[in-house]
Design an enzyme around this catalytic site. Structure first.
Site, PDB file in Angstrom:
ATOM      1  N   TYR A  67       0.830  -1.207   0.000  1.00 55.31           N
ATOM      2  CA  TYR A  67       0.000   0.000   0.000  1.00 55.31           C
ATOM      3  C   TYR A  67       0.865   1.257   0.000  1.00 55.31           C
ATOM      4  CZ  TYR A  67      -4.664  -2.079   0.769  1.00 55.31           C
ATOM      5  OH  TYR A  67      -5.847  -2.734   0.621  1.00 55.31           O
ATOM      6  N   GLU A  80      -7.982  -5.059   8.621  1.00 55.68           N
ATOM      7  CA  GLU A  80      -6.723  -4.804   9.306  1.00 55.68           C
ATOM      8  C   GLU A  80      -6.957  -4.097  10.635  1.00 55.68           C
ATOM      9  OE1 GLU A  80      -2.385  -2.631   8.571  1.00 55.68           O
ATOM     10  OE2 GLU A  80      -4.025  -2.265   7.172  1.00 55.68           O
TER      11      GLU A  80
END
Length: 397
Positions: free
Chosen positions: A132, A248
Site C-alpha cells: 500500500y 486490518e
C-alpha cells in the site's frame, strides 16, 4: 451486559489451553523461550508454528469451516485471543494473510482466487505482505504513483512501496497500482495479487530504531501480473482497498487483550521498582496514574466487544474498527512511555545494561509504529468523525 462465559465456552477454553500446553515449544510456558536470532531460522520457526496451528485447527478459528476455520462464535474468538495472550504464544508469520488478505478474498475475491490462495494462507505455505504505502502516499493512499500498464495479456508494474511489513519473507503481495487516470483520484486504482518471487521485484529491509528489520522497501521494475490476479474489477480497486483496511483495523483492535496484559505487567513493575525503600505502587501519584490506565484499558475492551457484536451482525467489519485501532495503539504507547519514565535515568539503558528487562524499552520504541501502521491516528480520528459521528469532512481534504 453479561460477559460471563458459558459452560460450552469454558470447555472451548480448556481445549485450547490443553492444546497450547502440549504444542508450544519446550519450556515456553516456564519462561524459558529460545527464539532463533538468525532471520531465516526465525522465519522457519514461525512457519512451523503456523503449520502446527493449522494442523490443530487453530490457525483462524473465526473463518468459515469450508475455508479451514471453525465458524467460531464471537465469545469463542474472545476466549481464543485471551488464551493466546496469556500463553504469550509465538506471533503469526502470516498475520497479513490471515487477518487481512484471507478475509478480503472471502468477501470480494473470485472462487478461483479463494481456491488458489486461502488454504496456503492458513498453512503458512505462502506468506503475504501488503503493498500500500509509498514514499509520497501514506495516509493518502489515493496518491499512489506505482503504475500497472497492460501489455498484451500481462500487466507490467513499476514503482516503489515502503514500510512493507514482512516483505523480506513474503511470497505474495496484496498490491495497489494505478491503472488509469480519472476525474477523481480514487478511480483508476487496481488491486493485484502479485508474486514476490519474480524478476523485477527487489526487497530492501529497513533497519528500525530498535534494531529490528520488520519493514521493507519494495522496488518494482516490470513486475508481472495477470487479469486473474485482479481483486474485484480493474480501475475500481478503492472499495477493495477499504475492505482490507477494515479487516486490518479490526485485527489491530483485537490487541486489546495484549493491552490488558501490558497493563498488568506495568502493575508488577510498580511493585518491583522502589523509591525511598518503598515500592512505587504505594506512591499515591503512581496509583492515580494506574487507576487512569485501568479505566481506559477496560473502556477499550468493552468498546471492542461492542464493535465485534456489530461485525457479527453485519458479516463484515465497519468503520468502528478505527475506534479500536486508535484507542489501543495510543494507549499502548502511553503505557510504555510511563513504564520508562518511572524507571528514571535507567529507563534509557538498553539490553544487557538495563537493570529492568529491556523489553520495556524495545516495546516503547515499537509502539510508535502502532500509531502509524494500518492508518495513522490522525486518519483514524477523521474516519471516526466522518463515518461514525456524521461530522462534515475536513475542509483541507
Amino acid at each position: 451486559m453479561d460477559f460471563k462465559f458459558t459452560q460450552k465456552e469454558e470447555a472451548f477454553r480448556r481445549e485450547l489451553r490443553s492444546w497450547l500446553q502440549e504444542n508450544l515449544p519446550p519450556g515456553w510456558l516456564d519462561g524459558k523461550k529460545r527464539l532463533p536470532k538468525d532471520v531465516k531460522e526465525y522465519a522457519d520457526f514461525l512457519r512451523d508454528w503456523q503449520r502446527k496451528l493449522y494442523d490443530g485447527g487453530w490457525a483462524a478459528i473465526a473463518w468459515p469451516e469450508k475455508y479451514g476455520g471453525r465458524d467460531a462464535t464471537i465469545m469463542e474468538e474472545i476466549v481464543y485471543q485471551q488464551e493466546m495472550v496469556y500463553a504469550d504464544a509465538p506471533p503469526l508469520i502470516n498475520y497479513v494473510g490471515i487477518h487481512m488478505v484471507g478475509p478480503t478474498l472471502m468477501q470480494i475475491g473470485t472462487e478461483e482466487q479463494r481456491e488458489r490462495y486461502v488454504k496456503k494462507i492458513l498453512t503458512g505455505e505462502e506468506v503475504w505482505c501488503q503493498g500500500y504505502s509509498e514514499p509520497n502516499a501514506g495516509s493518502d493512499l489515493a496518491a499512489i504513483q506505482t503504475s500497472a500498464v497492460r501489455v498484451g495479456d500481462r500487466w507490467l508494474i513499476n514503482g516503489q512501496k515502503v514500510w512493507t511489513s514482512f516483505g523480506h519473507l513474503a511470497d505474495k503481495c496484496f498490491l495497489l497500482a494505478r491503472t488509469g487516470q480519472f476525474d477523481k483520484k480514487h478511480k483508476g486504482i487496481t488491486v493485484f495479487l502479485m508474486d514476490m518471487h519474480q524478476p523485477g521485484v527487489e526487497t530492501r529491509p529497513i533497519v528500525q530504531m530498535d534494531g529490528q528489520q520488520e519493514f521493507n522497501e519494495v522496488y518494482l521494475t516490470d513486475a508481472v501480473a495477470h487479469d486473474s490476479d485482479i481483486v474485484g474489477k480493474a480501475h475500481e480497486g478503492w472499495g477493495v482497498t477499504i475492505a482490507l483496511l477494515m479487516h486490518e483495523r479490526t485485527g489491530i483492535g483485537g490487541q486489546v487483550f495484549t493491552l490488558e496484559k501490558q497493563f498488568n505487567d506495568l502493575i508488577k513493575l510498580t511493585k518491583f521498582l522502589q523509591r525511598d525503600d518503598r515500592p512505587l505502587i504505594r506512591d499515591p501519584l503512581v496509583r492515580q496514574r494506574l487507576a487512569d490506565f485501568y479505566s481506559r484499558v477496560q473502556g477499550a475492551r468493552l468498546n471492542y466487544y461492542r464493535n465485534l457484536t456489530k461485525t457479527l451482525k453485519n458479516g463484515h467489519p465497519g468503520a468502528e474498527g478505527s475506534m479500536d485501532k486508535w484507542m489501543v495503539s495510543e494507549l499502548t504507547k502511553e503505557i510504555f512511555s510511563y513504564a520508562l519514565s518511572i524507571q528514571g535515568p535507567s529507563g534509557v539503558l538498553w539490553k544487557e545494561h538495563a537493570p529492568v528487562h529491556s523489553s520495556w524499552q524495545e516495546n516503547f520504541l515499537y509502539s510508535f509504529g502502532m500509531t502509524i501502521g494500518g492508518g495513522t491516528s490522525e486518519m483514524q480520528k477523521n474516519t471516526i468523525a466522518e463515518r461514525i459521528l456524521g461530522l462534515p469532512k475536513d475542509i483541507g481534504r
